[in-house]
Design a protein around this motif. Sequence first.
Motif, PDB file in Angstrom:
ATOM      1  N   ILE A  71       0.824  -1.216   0.000  1.00  0.00           N
ATOM      2  CA  ILE A  71       0.000   0.000   0.000  1.00  0.00           C
ATOM      3  C   ILE A  71       0.854   1.259   0.000  1.00  0.00           C
ATOM      4  N   GLU A  72       1.871   1.318   0.856  1.00  0.00           N
ATOM      5  CA  GLU A  72       2.668   2.540   0.951  1.00  0.00           C
ATOM      6  C   GLU A  72       3.429   2.842  -0.337  1.00  0.00           C
ATOM      7  N   PRO A  73       4.115   1.875  -0.973  1.00  0.00           N
ATOM      8  CA  PRO A  73       4.782   2.193  -2.259  1.00  0.00           C
ATOM      9  C   PRO A  73       3.799   2.601  -3.358  1.00  0.00           C
ATOM     10  N   VAL A  74       2.650   1.938  -3.413  1.00  0.00           N
ATOM     11  CA  VAL A  74       1.654   2.265  -4.439  1.00  0.00           C
ATOM     12  C   VAL A  74       1.083   3.657  -4.197  1.00  0.00           C
ATOM     13  N   ASP A  75       0.717   3.950  -2.943  1.00  0.00           N
ATOM     14  CA  ASP A  75       0.170   5.276  -2.634  1.00  0.00           C
ATOM     15  C   ASP A  75       1.186   6.376  -2.899  1.00  0.00           C
ATOM     16  N   ALA A  76       2.456   6.116  -2.586  1.00  0.00           N
ATOM     17  CA  ALA A  76       3.490   7.124  -2.821  1.00  0.00           C
ATOM     18  C   ALA A  76       3.640   7.419  -4.312  1.00  0.00           C
ATOM     19  N   PHE A  77       3.559   6.375  -5.131  1.00  0.00           N
ATOM     20  CA  PHE A  77       3.654   6.575  -6.577  1.00  0.00           C
ATOM     21  C   PHE A  77       2.481   7.411  -7.071  1.00  0.00           C
ATOM     22  N   PHE A  78       1.273   7.044  -6.689  1.00  0.00           N
ATOM     23  CA  PHE A  78       0.096   7.775  -7.162  1.00  0.00           C
ATOM     24  C   PHE A  78       0.091   9.219  -6.670  1.00  0.00           C
ATOM     25  N   ALA A  79       0.596   9.452  -5.463  1.00  0.00           N
ATOM     26  CA  ALA A  79       0.648  10.826  -4.938  1.00  0.00           C
ATOM     27  C   ALA A  79       1.563  11.692  -5.790  1.00  0.00           C
ATOM     28  N   SER A  80       2.592  11.081  -6.364  1.00  0.00           N
ATOM     29  CA  SER A  80       3.558  11.842  -7.174  1.00  0.00           C
ATOM     30  C   SER A  80       3.182  11.933  -8.637  1.00  0.00           C
ATOM     31  N   TYR A  81       2.544  10.900  -9.168  1.00  0.00           N
ATOM     32  CA  TYR A  81       2.416  10.830 -10.624  1.00  0.00           C
ATOM     33  C   TYR A  81       1.010  10.645 -11.177  1.00  0.00           C
ATOM     34  N   SER A  82       0.019  10.370 -10.356  1.00  0.00           N
ATOM     35  CA  SER A  82      -1.304  10.099 -10.932  1.00  0.00           C
ATOM     36  C   SER A  82      -1.923  11.380 -11.483  1.00  0.00           C
ATOM     37  N   ARG A  83      -2.832  11.242 -12.417  1.00  0.00           N
ATOM     38  CA  ARG A  83      -3.460  12.402 -13.056  1.00  0.00           C
ATOM     39  C   ARG A  83      -4.370  13.136 -12.103  1.00  0.00           C
TER      40      ARG A  83
END
Length: 463
Positions: free
Chosen positions: A449-461
């Motif tokens: 959860i933490e790696p996925v959430d960190a990615f989306f916080a930085s790069y999701s639209r």
Amino acid sequence: MVKSREIREATLDWLGHLSQNRLPPDGSGFLWEILAEQEAWEPVRDAVAAAVPPGVRGDLYFWPEEKRESPPIINDAVLLDVSGLASAVHAIDAGATVSLDELAADFARFCTGPKPVSEDWLLLEANFPAVTQVSIGEYNLQTFTADELNRLQPLPAAQASLPNQRFPAQSLAGAPFLHRLNPERPLAQWGMEPQWDMRSREELLHWKPMLPLLLWSPELTRVQALYKVERGRRVRLDYGQPIVVNTYEYDEDAGEYVDRDEFESGSYRVEESELERFAAFCQTVNHRLEEVLAGSGKAGKKRARRLTRASKHLVRATHRTYGGVMTKRVPEDETEEVLLQYVIAMEALLADENNLDLSRKVAYRAATLWQADEQRQKVAKLVKDAYTERSKYVHGDDLTGRVSLGDLREVASQTLLRWLILATSDAQDIPNLADEAMLSDTVRRTSIIEPVDAFFASYSRSA
């Protein structure tokens, strides 16, 4: 510059000669061959040979097969056929209005310009801002004006009189292209070059730059057409067809209704306000993709193979799906195949060496990659139902139709993206990690959860 002028003047004299004499009938030969045999063409050939020797523009010459020791000879097929000069002459003879001065100047530039490098250009069915220029690995995603597209072609002065339905520059203004250099491919020596490739899914050759685009948005984008481009020398449609629709709209400036041909751009859209995040997303996805593909050792190479296989199946299935989020449509005769592609993609990522109970394992492992209980339950059920449908297909039974291919595409895409995030975040064995996360909230929180959430916080639209 002087030698360029000599080519232009020789060409203008030749065009003047032709304007006073009707073209000979085609007969059984090609028009360029007929023109090349005329004495009036000889001064043009000589001017080109004097201006650009083989060491400068070897693409304008050929070496006789039977006399490899002989010097190269000017290639009339390139000067007349590849350049489009023979077609322009034919259009003029049929009554088209083309400035002979401009045509001669364009031909001189064709001969004396820098030797181009062959490129691949992929026309995407999508909407991007006019300022788009995004690097994705070895490709550039870019939008162009009609003038920029027209300058890709030889003899721009003649283009208005030679409507090119395969590359309608005016209609494709603002359309997005993925393009890259392809220096290993030799430049064309023949205008009507035969097509030897028998591939029916050309987009699979370019799956790597397509993958970030497909993972960015739930909307659909696909390769409409693929071109072989030699800037200023040739633009050739190699696969597909640009989709251009005719519209009848009121033009306020003209004060009347006018017909317009417009590129069918589909529902995939990136706004200018999203462009910076989109570029960052595509670049980081490509970087992570390359990281996995560069894996070494038995385990690393296996992960690379699995990611490649899953990505190609995802790209292939998406190119068989049409419409937007609300109107996803797959041709009826391809429904089973598309469902199969999505299931194979997820299985490639989440299966293990033990093939027992595979449908349950893949469903639960995929579900573990989501955060909320409700999401995980929906993902698990959807994947299980997809496996049931796949089993019916494999055994020759009719599908029940209870699986939404749009929902399955979204889950398969997100499964691949989340797998990629974890695979480049110190997780070496995603199936095993997912199994551990089912038994430990701590593992699921810290390792998924933490790696996925960190990615989306930085790069999701939507961030």
